[in-house]
Structure formats: structure tokens, C-alpha cells
Design a protein around this motif. Structure first.
Motif, mmCIF file in Angstrom:
data_model
loop_
_atom_site.group_PDB
_atom_site.id
_atom_site.type_symbol
_atom_site.label_atom_id
_atom_site.label_comp_id
_atom_site.label_asym_id
_atom_site.label_seq_id
_atom_site.Cartn_x
_atom_site.Cartn_y
_atom_site.Cartn_z
ATOM 1 N N GLN A 1 -81.382 58.739 -9.319
ATOM 2 C CA GLN A 1 -82.376 58.397 -10.326
ATOM 3 C C GLN A 1 -81.938 58.810 -11.725
ATOM 4 O O GLN A 1 -82.326 58.190 -12.706
ATOM 5 C CB GLN A 1 -83.716 59.068 -9.983
ATOM 6 C CG GLN A 1 -84.274 58.663 -8.632
ATOM 7 C CD GLN A 1 -84.533 57.174 -8.532
ATOM 8 O OE1 GLN A 1 -84.924 56.551 -9.514
ATOM 9 N NE2 GLN A 1 -84.321 56.596 -7.354
ATOM 10 N N SER A 2 -81.099 59.851 -11.802
ATOM 11 C CA SER A 2 -80.664 60.326 -13.112
ATOM 12 C C SER A 2 -79.391 59.602 -13.523
ATOM 13 O O SER A 2 -78.899 58.710 -12.832
ATOM 14 C CB SER A 2 -80.424 61.840 -13.060
ATOM 15 O OG SER A 2 -79.331 62.124 -12.202
ATOM 16 N N ALA A 3 -78.815 60.018 -14.639
ATOM 17 C CA ALA A 3 -77.592 59.385 -15.147
ATOM 18 C C ALA A 3 -76.351 59.842 -14.395
ATOM 19 O O ALA A 3 -75.273 59.342 -14.633
ATOM 20 C CB ALA A 3 -77.442 59.680 -16.638
ATOM 21 N N GLY A 4 -76.498 60.825 -13.514
ATOM 22 C CA GLY A 4 -75.361 61.287 -12.737
ATOM 23 C C GLY A 4 -74.669 62.458 -13.406
ATOM 24 O O GLY A 4 -75.186 63.063 -14.327
ATOM 25 N N PRO A 5 -73.473 62.820 -12.919
ATOM 26 C CA PRO A 5 -72.693 62.165 -11.866
ATOM 27 C C PRO A 5 -73.238 62.441 -10.465
ATOM 28 O O PRO A 5 -74.051 63.344 -10.269
ATOM 29 C CB PRO A 5 -71.308 62.786 -12.037
ATOM 30 C CG PRO A 5 -71.585 64.157 -12.568
ATOM 31 C CD PRO A 5 -72.769 63.995 -13.480
ATOM 32 N N VAL A 6 -72.749 61.638 -9.489
ATOM 33 C CA VAL A 6 -73.122 61.795 -8.088
ATOM 34 C C VAL A 6 -71.974 62.498 -7.381
ATOM 35 O O VAL A 6 -70.849 61.992 -7.355
ATOM 36 C CB VAL A 6 -73.399 60.430 -7.427
ATOM 37 C CG1 VAL A 6 -73.856 60.621 -5.992
ATOM 38 C CG2 VAL A 6 -74.430 59.656 -8.227
ATOM 39 N N LEU A 7 -72.245 63.674 -6.814
ATOM 40 C CA LEU A 7 -71.199 64.486 -6.195
ATOM 41 C C LEU A 7 -71.371 64.526 -4.687
ATOM 42 O O LEU A 7 -72.498 64.653 -4.187
ATOM 43 C CB LEU A 7 -71.232 65.912 -6.754
ATOM 44 C CG LEU A 7 -71.172 66.040 -8.288
ATOM 45 C CD1 LEU A 7 -71.193 67.508 -8.689
ATOM 46 C CD2 LEU A 7 -69.943 65.347 -8.837
ATOM 47 N N LEU A 8 -70.262 64.414 -3.962
ATOM 48 C CA LEU A 8 -70.265 64.553 -2.510
ATOM 49 C C LEU A 8 -70.011 66.006 -2.153
ATOM 50 O O LEU A 8 -69.183 66.683 -2.767
ATOM 51 C CB LEU A 8 -69.182 63.680 -1.875
ATOM 52 C CG LEU A 8 -69.334 62.160 -2.012
ATOM 53 C CD1 LEU A 8 -68.140 61.454 -1.380
ATOM 54 C CD2 LEU A 8 -70.624 61.691 -1.362
ATOM 55 N N THR A 9 -70.696 66.481 -1.143
ATOM 56 C CA THR A 9 -70.519 67.863 -0.718
ATOM 57 C C THR A 9 -69.424 68.018 0.325
ATOM 58 O O THR A 9 -68.970 69.126 0.579
ATOM 59 C CB THR A 9 -71.838 68.415 -0.146
ATOM 60 O OG1 THR A 9 -72.243 67.605 0.967
ATOM 61 C CG2 THR A 9 -72.925 68.398 -1.208
#
Length: 650
Positions: free
Chosen positions: A545-553
Motif C-alpha cells: 500500500q505504501s511507496a515501498g520498497p518491498v523486502l523479502l525476508t
């Protein structure tokens, strides 16, 4: 990967980690081109005639062999010739031949042509003359060729070869003489100046160069320099026997489709053997599958990949000249698997699951065959179930036991147990669940395959320290060969990478993961900027929903569709700027960026033309005492291979 093109901008400078460890190897590599001793071979006299601008006709007598350095495009006009195991005949399209000094030189060997026993010599002469006319060979050249022609000859047309990839490689100062050895150089160690080049990339003869035979000069004008046979591929008797046996079983297929695994220590010639074998098989089969499990020295991809490729055309050059997109590829992210063997096994099994057993499969393995490496190789044999194992070693090699089916059945692996082993090391990986054995059980059946022993006899076989070129240099050259695909095929000159227009990708459109170490979310963009990344596809939909970034765990086991350089990071607009040769239709499927321990070669930063003043990302004032400035090595312990998405608003 939603993306649209934007104009390039000057990215902010950042400190590089100082001079890379292999910088000395690069300097030695560039200097080695001044020591190339390229001289016409002895034996039968060469018959070469200039056919046109940038083209020459070469006549080879029965079984005559010419070993050469350089590059050209080969057409067979009459007879037949063998190059790198592949038979070239008049009905086939022109083939690119690339023979740089980084690898053993290619050889052209005339073969007896398949024709009726009582062929009319006059008809054969007429056919050869017609072929010369059809390829627009000059009349004077045709007369000279036919004056020396005999029906047992092979008539070859060699043309100047110039591609976008070779132009890009030659534009970099360390590689400017990669395909241009000079004729008549003095003994090794002489300090001759580099040969100047014409605008079209070919070498221009210097006035102070010594005179050379006319035939050698004709070939040099095309880009080919004959050299001694000792620089070519030397096939031992054991190698020839193994090739004949594998050719027989692949063509007969009486007992199913063969799966051939090639094993051996570093610098023993596994990749060269694989190339020759596949080219040999393509004389009889429409295609061959090739699985690359050596993540340090890959054949068709940049380093750090496990891949499965369908090969339909011969490859007559080193890996950096034929980079291509495999049918299946996973980016492991490192040039060695010692720090995370569990994930390596997961990746190998994932890629192997795409093999359909319709055509023969050749599997290349790593040169790590000591200690845990040999145990891992034992696991690989049990996992991939080859029908033939080719074990390459020298006669005095003691560290690698014979990989007979009996020994593999009894010996423990890294994660599997042998028949006489009470308990094996256990894996908690989902991809290896089929290997789990309960307490006290034994592996049910012994592997069934045929072992073929090969003893290479070329100088320095098996001695990694005596390799022709340092392995780190070859890895960098594979990346450079991949980046050469960014060049427009019809461009008159090489375009610097910083002048090309990158794609822009929103932070929240792709997930991001650093493979080889842990990076704090606040520092993730510093790690990603100016880095080499795998462009991957994970099954999960990216929702943020936000601008990111999208991090994988966690690091996913997923398809890799290609690679790129993060040209810059726009923190205000939340955009990655990525430079990649991957076509737009494939980029639409990319939703994950994986950053590994594979770096962009230094010459990409410091050797590009058109940069004035301070070079972005490069500094000579780096403080090595800063905590974390050195290379990190982290041992990964078994953990469940799951990953989650995490949105970061920083």
C-alpha cells in the motif's frame, strides 16, 4: 515489471570498496596480449587467396589442420571441415568462429566429403567453381583457387566477423586486443606495442612490422592468425574413447535417453569437453539439453546461475561470446556454494525438474571435489541419476576417489547416507524431502550408470594455479559479454553504457532481496545502487500500500529471466533505474530483484568513454578501517525455505 523508459541522469557518487582483489589479475591479463606468439604453422603450405574486401578463400588438403587465433565467419563452399567437433558442410549457414587467447585455440580440419565412389572429377571442379561464383569471389581469386584445387580439398570462405558483442568487448581498454594477435611477434616477453585498429575494428598493419608470408597476411586481413597446433585442443586417447562411446549411446537410445554428468577438479577441461561433446552430438541430433551446475564458470549465463538450456546450434567460442537466455534459470547469487550448500541443492533440484527426458542431457559440475565438495558431488549423482558419469582427472590425482557405482552406493554424501553408514546428515529443506531416511534405514538401491574415465594430457591439466586466465577474469568477461547485448546491432560505433536509456521501476512493483548477507532495511538502497541484480519472477503477487520498497525476508527459489545493473535509485520518486538487455515482453513478468555477491566489473565504471571529471561510484580515498568494509562470509545454517513480503516506508 511495470516499466517505462526515462532519460539518463547523473547518479550521485558513492565510495566503491577500493580496488578489487582481482585488479592485479586484470593488469596481468591485459599485458599478456603483448606476449602472444602468433606464427604460421609448419607442415603443409597454406593456400589462402583474398576473395574480396574482408574475405578470403582457404584451401585445405586432405586431413590438413589449421589452428588459429582471432575471429571470422566460416562458410564451407566445397568438401567438409570439422571445427570444435562440429562438421561444417556446404548446405549449412555461415558460422561465427571466435578463438581468443583466453581459451585453447580453434582448429579447422578438412574431412573426406561424403560423395559417390565414382564421382566425375570434372563435375566436382564445376561444383566448386559454381560455389565460388555464388559467393561473389573475385574472378582473379577464383582462377588462383582453381589452379590449386583438387577434389579431395575443402574450400572455405572466411569473412570478417563483427558483432555488437565483439565491438563492445574490444571497446574496453583491457580487452582491446582480445581477438587481434599480431603476425610475426617475437618470443614471449617482448614488449610490442598494440596493433592499431581501423574504424571497422580490424587491425591495420604497422610499417615497422616484419614481413610475413602472403597467405598469412591474407588471413590476418580477415581477422585470423594461424598458430602452432600445441595451442589447440589436444584430445587424449581416453578422451576420444569416451566421446565415441557417448556418441554411440546418444544416437542409438536403445536404453532410454542418456543423462551424462561430467565431473572433475578445477582446470581439468570439463567445459571444453562439454562443448566438444555437444557440438559432436549436434552432427547427428537436432538438439541437446545442457544443465549448468558450475556456478563459478557458467557456459551460457553470467556467473552465479544454475540453468538448463536447449542447444540447437554449435557454439564455437568461449562462454562470454555466446551468452543467451536458458530455458530454465535460477540466480544463486554467488560463485561458490560452500557457504550455503542447502540452497544450492534446492536450486539444482528445481532446475532439473524442468528436464523432460526427450533429448540427451549433459550436466556440468563444479570443480570443488575435495572434502565436503566430494560429498556434495555424491549427493548430486544420487539426485540427478545419470546414466553415464565422465570422471576427468590426471594420473597422479589423489584427492578424488573413483566415482564407480559401487563406491557411490557405499560412500556417505553431505546430506545422504551410504549403504554402510548408520546415520546421514539430515536436511530440513522442502526440496530434499525425497531424500530423508528414517533412523537405521539405508538407501534402497545402488545407482546404475556407466563410469567413463578421462585423463586429459594438455599442459597444466588439473593445476588450477596454472590456468590460462584467472577464473575471476572469466567471470567478469561473461558479464561483459552479457552487457554487450545492450548494443544496437546496426550501430556504427560502441555506445557507452551510461549513454543508454534505462528503465524506471517503482519501488512497490518489485520485491527486493539481498542473497549473500544480511542488510539492515535502512541501508538496503546503498547496497542496491550500482549493483548487478537478477530479474526474477516469484509466484506471489506484490502488494504494498505504501511507496515501498518491498523486502523479502527469505531468499526464494524462483525463475530468473535475466540480469541488469541498477543504474541509480531515485529516493524522491521511489524508482529504480535499471539497465538491462531483457526484452520488454519478458520484463512484464519480473516482480523480484535479487542482489547477490556478483559484482559489476570495474572496467564498466572506469573504462567507459565520454565521462569527464569525477566518475560516479569510484573513489581512490576509501577507508578500509571502516567496520564492514571487508568482504563478508557468513555460514548459512539449515532453515525452512519460506519467505514473506515486508513493506518498508523508509
Amino acid at each position: 515489471m511495470p516499466a517505462r523508459r526515462v532519460r539518463p541522469r547523473r547518479v550521485p557518487s558513492r565510495c566503491a570498496a577500493g580496488e578489487r582483489r582481482d585488479e592485479a589479475a586484470w593488469r596481468e591479463f591485459a599485458a599478456s596480449f603483448r606476449r602472444v606468439d602468433a606464427v604460421p604453422p609448419g607442415g603443409a603450405e597454406l593456400a589462402a587467396v583474398e576473395a574480396a574486401e574482408g574475405a578470403a578463400v582457404l584451401l585445405l588438403g586432405p586431413r590438413q589442420v589449421v589452428t588459429f587465433s582471432g575471429k571470422c565467419r566460416l562458410s564451407c563452399l566445397f568438401g567438409a571441415v570439422r571445427v570444435g567437433g562440429f562438421h561444417v558442410e556446404p548446405h549449412q549457414p555461415p558460422l561465427p568462429l571466435l578463438s581468443p587467447p583466453t581459451h585453447c585455440a580453434l582448429s579447422m580440419e578438412a574431412l573426406p566429403a561424403a560423395r559417390p565412389a565414382h564421382s566425375d572429377p570434372r563435375q566436382l571442379r564445376s561444383a566448386a567453381r559454381s560455389a565460388l561464383r555464388a559467393h561473389r569471389v573475385r574472378r582473379q581469386a577464383r582462377l588462383r583457387v582453381m589452379a590449386r584445387f583438387s577434389p579431395e580439398c575443402a574450400v572455405l570462405l572466411l569473412r570478417h566477423l563483427d558483432t555488437a558483442v565483439t565491438r563492445f568487448l574490444l571497446s574496453l581498454p583491457p580487452l582491446c586486443r582480445l581477438f587481434q594477435p599480431r603476425v610475426g611477434l617475437g618470443p614471449p616477453g617482448s614488449s610490442a606495442a598494440p596493433t592499431p585498429r581501423r574504424p571497422d575494428g580490424r587491425s591495420a598493419r604497422r610499417h615497422d612490422e616484419p614481413d610475413v608470408p602472403a597467405e598469412a597476411a591474407v588471413l590476418a586481413a580477415v581477422g585470423v592468425v594461424p598458430c602452432g597446433p600445441e595451442r589447440g585442443l589436444l584430445l587424449s586417447d581416453s578422451t576420444r574413447g569416451a566421446l565415441q562411446e557417448l556418441l554411440r549411446v546418444c544416437c542409438e537410445e536403445d536404453e532410454g535417453v542418456p543423462v551424462i554428468m561430467v565431473c572433475g577438479p578445477k582446470s581439468i577441461g570439463k567445459s571444453t569437453f562439454n562443448r566438444y561433446l555437444i557440438n559432436l552430438l549436434l552432427n547427428h541430433l537436432p538438439s541437446v539439453e545442457y544443465m549448468e551446475c558450475d556456478i563459478g564458470q557458467t557456459e551460457f549465463t553470467p556467473p552465479g546461475c544454475v540453468s538448463l538450456s536447449n542447444v540447437t546450434e554449435p557454439f564455437l567460442g568461449p562462454p562470454y561470446t555466446h551468452q543467451r537466455t536458458p530455458r530454465k534459470m535460477v540466480y544463486y547469487g554467488q560463485s561458490s556454494c560452500e557457504q550455503d550448500t542447502e540452497r544450492y541443492i534446492d536450486v539444482v533440484k528445481y532446475v532439473f525438474s524442468s528436464y523432460r527426458k526427450e533429448v540427451p542431457l549433459v550436466i556440468n559440475t563444479m570443480g570443488w571435489v575435495k572434502g565436503e565438495g566430494l560429498l556434495l558431488l555424491t549427493d548430486m549423482i544420487r539426485l540427478l541419476s545419470p546414466t553415464h558419469v565422465v570422471q576427468m582427472d590426471v594420473y597422479d590425482w589423489k584427492a578424488m576417489a573413483p566415482l564407480t557405482p559401487e563406491n557411490v552406493h557405499l560412500a556417505p554424501g553431505l546430506y545422504t547416507k551410504g549403504k554402510q553408514q548408520a546415520k546421514g546428515k539430515r536436511m530440513e529443506l522442502s526440496a530434499a524431502e525425497g531424500w530423508k531416511c528414517s533412523e537405521g534405514e539405508e538407501d534402497a538401491s545402488a545407482p546404475e550408470y556407466k563410469l567413463l574415465y578421462i585423463h586429459p594430457e594438455f599442459p597444466g591439466a588439473g593445476a588450477a594455479g596454472e590456468a590460462r586466465v584467472h577464473s575471476s577474469i572469466l567471470r567478469d568477461m561473461s558479464i561483459l559479454g552479457y552487457l554487450g547485448q545492450l548494443q544496437p546491432p546496426d550501430a556504427a560505433s560502441v555506445l557507452p553504457l551510461h549513454s543508454l536509456v534505462p528503465y524506471q521501476v517503482p519501488f512497490n512493483a518489485v520485491a527486493l532481496r539481498v542473497i549473500h548477507t544480511d542488510v539492515a532495511p535502512t541501508n538496503i538502497m546503498y547496497a542496491v545502487n550500482a549493483s548487478w541484480v537478477g530479474l526474477c519472477r516469484i509466484p506471489d503477487e506484490i502488494r504494498c500500500q505504501s511507496a515501498g520498497p518491498v523486502l523479502l525476508t527469505q531468499t526464494p527459489i524462483c525463475d530468473c529471466l535475466g540480469f541488469g545493473i541498477v543504474r541509480g535509485v531515485d529516493m524522491e520518486k521511489h524508482l529504480y533505474h535499471i539497465l538491462t538487455p531483457v526484452p520488454p515482453q519478458s520484463l512484464r513478468a519480473v516482480n523480484c530483484l535479487l542482489l547477490g555477491n556478483i559484482a559489476v566489473p570495474n572496467c564498466v565504471f572506469v573504462s567507459q568513454e565520454g565521462i569527464e571529471g569525477e566518475i560516479p561510484y569510484v573513489t581512490s580515498e576509501y577507508n578500509y578501517s571502516i567496520l564492514g568494509s571487508g568482504k563478508l562470509r557468513k555460514k548459512h545454517h539449515p532453515k525452512k525455505r519460506e519467505y514473506t513480503l515486508q513493506c518498508d516506508d523508509t
